[in-house]
Motif scaffolding. Structure first.
Motif, short mmCIF file in Angstrom:
data_model
loop_
_atom_site.label_atom_id
_atom_site.label_comp_id
_atom_site.label_asym_id
_atom_site.label_seq_id
_atom_site.Cartn_x
_atom_site.Cartn_y
_atom_site.Cartn_z
N ARG A 175 58.82 46.94 63.78
CA ARG A 175 57.95 47.82 63.32
C ARG A 175 57.96 49.29 63.75
O ARG A 175 57.65 50.35 63.35
N SER A 176 58.44 49.42 65.43
CA SER A 176 58.40 50.41 66.09
C SER A 176 59.45 51.40 66.13
O SER A 176 59.57 52.26 66.77
N TYR A 177 60.45 50.69 65.34
CA TYR A 177 62.03 51.30 65.27
C TYR A 177 61.69 52.80 65.06
O TYR A 177 62.35 53.76 65.74
N ARG A 178 61.16 53.28 63.85
CA ARG A 178 60.91 54.46 63.60
C ARG A 178 60.59 55.38 64.72
O ARG A 178 61.10 56.31 64.76
N ARG A 179 59.34 55.13 65.04
CA ARG A 179 58.66 56.06 66.08
C ARG A 179 59.66 56.00 67.11
O ARG A 179 59.73 57.10 67.80
N LEU A 180 60.08 54.96 67.69
CA LEU A 180 60.86 55.14 69.02
C LEU A 180 62.16 55.82 68.85
O LEU A 180 62.50 56.51 69.68
N ALA A 181 62.72 55.33 67.67
CA ALA A 181 64.13 56.25 67.38
C ALA A 181 64.00 57.71 67.26
O ALA A 181 64.71 58.58 67.76
N HIS A 182 62.57 58.10 66.60
CA HIS A 182 62.38 59.81 66.43
C HIS A 182 62.19 60.12 68.01
O HIS A 182 62.66 61.35 68.37
N PHE A 183 61.49 59.35 68.69
CA PHE A 183 60.94 60.14 69.91
C PHE A 183 62.31 60.02 71.00
O PHE A 183 62.44 61.24 71.48
N LEU B 61 68.51 60.39 59.11
CA LEU B 61 69.23 59.38 59.51
C LEU B 61 68.39 58.23 59.80
O LEU B 61 68.57 57.13 59.48
N ILE B 62 67.76 58.56 60.87
CA ILE B 62 66.64 57.66 61.52
C ILE B 62 65.73 57.02 60.45
O ILE B 62 65.37 55.89 60.62
N ASP B 63 65.37 58.06 59.72
CA ASP B 63 64.31 57.52 58.54
C ASP B 63 65.03 56.13 57.60
O ASP B 63 64.30 55.24 57.38
N GLY B 64 66.33 56.38 57.46
CA GLY B 64 67.10 55.54 56.71
C GLY B 64 67.05 54.43 57.43
O GLY B 64 66.96 53.13 56.72
N ASN B 65 67.66 54.18 58.60
CA ASN B 65 67.50 53.04 59.52
C ASN B 65 66.25 52.39 59.45
O ASN B 65 66.29 51.06 59.27
N ALA B 66 65.31 53.13 59.57
CA ALA B 66 63.91 52.45 59.81
C ALA B 66 63.55 51.88 58.70
O ALA B 66 62.75 50.70 58.62
N GLU B 67 63.89 52.10 57.24
CA GLU B 67 63.75 51.53 56.20
C GLU B 67 64.26 50.19 56.18
O GLU B 67 63.60 49.01 55.76
N LEU B 68 65.24 49.93 56.78
CA LEU B 68 65.78 48.78 56.88
C LEU B 68 65.08 47.80 58.13
O LEU B 68 64.77 46.52 57.98
N ALA C 286 66.26 45.26 68.80
CA ALA C 286 66.14 45.84 67.04
C ALA C 286 67.00 46.81 66.71
O ALA C 286 67.49 46.77 65.93
N ARG C 287 67.43 47.67 67.77
CA ARG C 287 68.10 48.95 67.49
C ARG C 287 69.60 48.03 67.34
O ARG C 287 70.31 48.37 66.21
N GLY C 288 70.00 47.43 68.10
CA GLY C 288 71.23 46.59 68.11
C GLY C 288 71.54 45.81 66.85
O GLY C 288 72.61 45.88 66.32
N CYS C 289 70.45 45.03 66.27
CA CYS C 289 70.45 44.21 65.24
C CYS C 289 70.55 45.35 64.13
O CYS C 289 71.36 44.83 63.26
N ILE C 290 69.81 46.47 63.75
CA ILE C 290 70.21 47.32 62.67
C ILE C 290 71.67 47.76 62.84
O ILE C 290 72.43 47.72 61.65
N ASN C 291 72.15 48.19 63.81
CA ASN C 291 73.70 48.45 63.89
C ASN C 291 74.48 47.16 63.72
O ASN C 291 75.73 47.45 63.06
N GLN C 292 74.32 46.06 63.81
CA GLN C 292 75.02 44.80 63.51
C GLN C 292 75.33 44.63 62.06
O GLN C 292 76.40 44.09 61.66
N ARG D 204 71.05 52.05 53.23
CA ARG D 204 71.86 52.85 53.67
C ARG D 204 71.41 52.98 55.10
O ARG D 204 70.46 53.77 55.35
N ILE D 205 72.52 53.01 56.01
CA ILE D 205 72.12 53.02 57.21
C ILE D 205 73.41 53.76 58.14
O ILE D 205 74.47 53.97 57.76
N ALA D 206 72.99 54.53 59.00
CA ALA D 206 73.91 55.33 59.95
C ALA D 206 74.06 54.74 61.36
O ALA D 206 73.34 54.68 62.34
#
Length: 434
Positions: free
Chosen positions: A30-38, A76-83, A140-146, A239-241
């Motif tokens: 849930r926090s991916y979007r906020r923390l990735a932007h920060f 691009l962070i927003d795209g990752n955050a959707e996932l 969580a960040r690593g899981c998105i990349n995986q 779509r993820i980056a």
């Protein structure tokens, strides 16, 4: 996938520590979007504007346009955050929603949010006093990349090197058995895949017509695999980056900001196609949650599987003997253990400041099987691992070492390349050893 997404021997909501961990994992997505932007852009903007004014002014203009780069990264962070948020919703529905009191939920969720799943789940989580660990946020960040490795067209080169030899070995075993039993159906071969991750190998084994059970202990991986195997509606839904948040070793911004669509296929559609088995794929694939050592050492799993397939897994063991014993227990006499991977041991000896945690695990182990949490660890060579497996009643039928190189979630365009030369072996359980 099977209607019952997870099977296992424990209820995570029944144990306070397990419940806290589960909530932390949910909040990490849930926090991916906020923390990735920060961390991805806010902190970098601050550092950028801390440069001498003439320097950041220069770099703000073409051909550098660093401020435009930050804006692109935000998109691009927003795209990752959707996932990430889709995984959050799938995990919440599977693990937390069944335990909630509907009247309590209605009392805390404003009426205008009643048709917004994400907002409902988020409000509930806010009322549960969640404390998210740094480790879970990184996972969580690593899981998105995986997803790049397991569920994109671009990741095919990596995963095919690791998955195809394993599936081919299972195909060979089926052919040999069919020479003895001409009417043998593929679904009669029961395969276990420990460390199932995001579920692609489990899917590929099922797609080949076999009956397969995946096992995974990580809530991050379980929630992510549930999403892709059970809930995506079409290929390329997200779509993820995968490399955008890492800002080092790029030749160009285009390399850093490359995107991939996931999943590369729609699992439900693919498994609806005839695959050489008489049993529908939807009933041949399942996922069990829990500690591999604890779960598959139990009497109910004794001699339960025709084959065990491990990929990039055995080096996650603090004590590999526990893994070998679990495989030996759940594999039938004459069954096959197919393994591919390196030996990047995940558990180094404990530091002095971890002695207290180690002692706590020791006390726990006296009253219950702590599985992978048992105290102690050991790091063996490939030759020593093979000797140990043979000691426990297995016969090596095939061994290959350094036959190929592969990365693991590696950006092929990066200036930094890390490659493994994994071992591949096939061992048969030829005797029972006490």
């Amino acid at each position: 996938m099977a209607e019952k997404e997870w099977e296992g021997v424990f209820d995570p909501m029944a144990d306070p520590d397990e419940q806290r961990h589960l909530l932390s994992v949910l909040d990490s997505f849930r926090s991916y979007r906020r923390l990735a932007h920060f961390n991805g852009t806010h902190v970098r903007r601050q550092a950028f504007y801390s440069l001498p004014q003439e320097h950041w002014t220069l770099l703000s203009k073409p051909p550098f346009s660093i401020l435009d780069t930050f804006s692109k990264l935000d998109d691009l962070i927003d795209g990752n955050a959707e996932l990430a948020e889709a995984i959050f919703k799938a995990g919440f529905q599977a693990f937390l929603a069944p335990t909630l009191d509907s009247e309590w939920v209605a009392s805390i969720v404003p009426e205008n949010y009643m048709h917004d799943e994400y907002q409902i789940y988020s409000i509930i989580l806010d009322h549960m006093n969640v404390k998210t660990s740094q480790n879970d946020m990184e996972k969580a960040r690593g899981c998105i990349n995986q997803f790049y490795r397991e569920w994109s067209v671009e990741g095919h080169a990596e995963r095919s090197k690791c998955f195809e030899p394993v599936v081919a070995a299972l195909e060979t075993e089926f052919t040999l058995r069919r020479e003895v039993q001409s009417a043998l159906d593929r679904s009669a071969m029961h395969i276990l895949v420990p460390g199932a991750g995001l579920g692609r190998l489990v899917f590929d084994v099922c797609r080949a017509g076999f009956n397969v059970e995946g096992n995974e202990i990580s809530y991050h991986e379980l929630m992510a695999s549930a999403l892709v195997l059970n809930h995506v509606q079409k290929a390329g839904q997200f779509r993820i980056a995968p490399f955008a948040l890492g800002c080092s070793n790029h030749i160009s911004r285009a390399d850093q900001f490359q995107t991939v669509q996931i999943p590369d296929i729609h699992p439900g559609t693919i498994l609806g196609v005839a695959d050489g088995s008489n049993v529908p794929a939807s009933t041949r694939m399942s996922m069990a949650t829990g500690d591999f050592c604890v779960l598959y050492s139990q009497a109910e799993y004794k001699n339960a599987f025709d084959a065990v397939a491990t990929v990039f897994f055995i080096d996650t063991a603090p004590n590999i003997i526990r893994y070998i014993e679990a495989v030996r227990n759940c594999l039938m006499l004459g069954g096959l253990w197919v393994n591919l991977g390196p030996l990047l041991w995940h558990h180094a000896p404990l530091r002095d400041d971890e002695d207290e945690k180690d002692e706590k695990r020791r006390k726990t182990a006296k009253v219950a099987d702590a599985g992978i949490g048992d105290p102690g660890s050991v790091e063996l060579t490939h030759e020593e691992v093979v000797a140990l497996i043979e000691h426990f009643g297995f016969t090596m039928e095939k061994q290959e070492y350094a036959a190929f190189e592969t990365g693991y979630m590696t950006n092929p365009r990066s200036m930094l390349q890390s490659n493994y030369r994994p071992a591949f072996w096939v061992a048969r359980k030829t005797k029972n050893v006490n």
